[in-house]
Design a protein around this motif. Sequence first.
Motif, short mmCIF file in Angstrom:
data_model
loop_
_atom_site.label_atom_id
_atom_site.label_comp_id
_atom_site.label_asym_id
_atom_site.label_seq_id
_atom_site.Cartn_x
_atom_site.Cartn_y
_atom_site.Cartn_z
N ALA A 26 -2.46 6.82 -6.39
CA ALA A 26 -1.33 6.68 -5.47
C ALA A 26 -1.42 5.37 -4.70
N THR A 27 -2.63 4.98 -4.30
CA THR A 27 -2.80 3.72 -3.57
C THR A 27 -2.49 2.53 -4.45
N ALA A 28 -2.95 2.56 -5.70
CA ALA A 28 -2.68 1.45 -6.62
C ALA A 28 -1.18 1.29 -6.86
N LEU A 29 -0.50 2.41 -7.14
CA LEU A 29 0.94 2.33 -7.39
C LEU A 29 1.69 1.94 -6.12
N GLY A 30 1.25 2.48 -4.98
CA GLY A 30 1.91 2.14 -3.73
C GLY A 30 1.81 0.66 -3.40
N LEU A 31 0.62 0.09 -3.57
CA LEU A 31 0.45 -1.34 -3.30
C LEU A 31 1.27 -2.18 -4.28
N ALA A 32 1.29 -1.77 -5.55
CA ALA A 32 2.06 -2.52 -6.54
C ALA A 32 3.54 -2.54 -6.19
N LEU A 33 4.08 -1.41 -5.74
CA LEU A 33 5.49 -1.35 -5.37
C LEU A 33 5.77 -2.18 -4.12
N LEU A 34 4.86 -2.12 -3.15
CA LEU A 34 5.07 -2.90 -1.93
C LEU A 34 5.04 -4.40 -2.18
N VAL A 35 4.17 -4.83 -3.09
CA VAL A 35 3.99 -6.27 -3.31
C VAL A 35 4.97 -6.82 -4.33
N PHE A 36 5.20 -6.09 -5.43
CA PHE A 36 5.94 -6.66 -6.55
C PHE A 36 7.37 -6.14 -6.70
N ALA A 37 7.67 -4.98 -6.15
CA ALA A 37 9.01 -4.42 -6.32
C ALA A 37 10.01 -5.17 -5.45
N ALA A 38 11.19 -5.40 -6.00
CA ALA A 38 12.23 -6.10 -5.24
C ALA A 38 13.09 -5.16 -4.40
N PRO A 39 13.60 -4.05 -4.94
CA PRO A 39 14.44 -3.16 -4.14
C PRO A 39 13.68 -2.57 -2.96
N LYS A 40 14.36 -2.47 -1.84
CA LYS A 40 13.71 -1.96 -0.64
C LYS A 40 13.35 -0.49 -0.78
N TRP A 41 14.14 0.25 -1.55
CA TRP A 41 13.84 1.67 -1.68
C TRP A 41 12.54 1.90 -2.45
N LEU A 42 12.26 0.99 -3.40
CA LEU A 42 11.00 1.09 -4.12
C LEU A 42 9.81 0.76 -3.20
N LYS A 43 10.00 -0.22 -2.31
CA LYS A 43 8.96 -0.53 -1.34
C LYS A 43 8.73 0.66 -0.42
N ALA A 44 9.81 1.36 -0.08
CA ALA A 44 9.66 2.55 0.75
C ALA A 44 8.88 3.64 0.01
N VAL A 45 9.15 3.79 -1.29
CA VAL A 45 8.40 4.74 -2.10
C VAL A 45 6.92 4.36 -2.10
N GLY A 46 6.64 3.05 -2.20
CA GLY A 46 5.26 2.59 -2.17
C GLY A 46 4.56 2.95 -0.88
N ALA A 47 5.27 2.80 0.25
CA ALA A 47 4.68 3.15 1.54
C ALA A 47 4.38 4.64 1.63
N VAL A 48 5.29 5.45 1.08
CA VAL A 48 5.07 6.90 1.08
C VAL A 48 3.85 7.26 0.24
N LEU A 49 3.71 6.60 -0.91
CA LEU A 49 2.56 6.88 -1.78
C LEU A 49 1.24 6.54 -1.10
N LEU A 50 1.23 5.52 -0.26
CA LEU A 50 0.00 5.14 0.42
C LEU A 50 -0.48 6.22 1.39
N VAL A 51 0.46 6.88 2.05
CA VAL A 51 0.07 7.85 3.09
C VAL A 51 0.03 9.28 2.56
#
Length: 230
Positions: free
Chosen positions: A151-176
């Motif tokens: 979950a941390t690996a996928l969350g960081l990948a979405l936060l750093v590399f994903a363009a859409p904001k909703w994907l970044k939000a999904v990444g933040a949720v995965l981290l916690v």
Amino acid sequence: MLKRIARTAGFSGLLAALLLTLLQSLWVAPLILQAETYESAAPVAEHHSHGDSAEEGHGHSHDAWSPQDGWQRVLSTTGANLVVAVGFALILAALYSLREPSRTGTGALWGLAGFAVFCLAPTLGLPPELPGTAAADLGQRQSWWIGTAAATALGLALLVFAAPKWLKAVGAVLLVMPHLIGAPQPEVHQSLAPEALQTQFKIASWLTNAAFWLALGLLSAWLYHRPRHS
């Protein structure tokens, strides 16, 4: 490309493993040896009454072979660190083939990401444990560790590399999320070693692993770039 990945992983893994072994020998191992004195000094009755969960969690067996202090322990630690370091270096080198770091310093960021995925995030719920510490069921801890790292690996990948904001939000949720679920805990929290020694061990484990990952990231990025200039 495969030769480049293998050479990068082999040399960077070897050097980082040697660094980790040195730091562990100077800082972490003495704390473990000190904790083992408390475990050995514990009364037999107390050890059996309070140690069942700890032995179940750690899979301890008095008949199992373990390396003796000195060169046997250092050699076995070096071998284990080498296997793990080369495996992690292979992951980094494979990622470099997909998204090549712009400079050697970028490897430090990849190293910090590896530290967050494989060390920091899992140990926030399952901190490093000294001998004689009660622990939850091994299978449950392994499942939570793997889920947290993924979950941390996928969350960081979405936060750093994903363009859409909703994907970044999904990444933040995965981290916690893993920490909201919570790591498996023993029925009774108890340890034979003093609290101060446990705190020292946690700090030593975190800092030595951080140094290992920074070194692995920098070395792998430098070695990955090297063939281009040779």
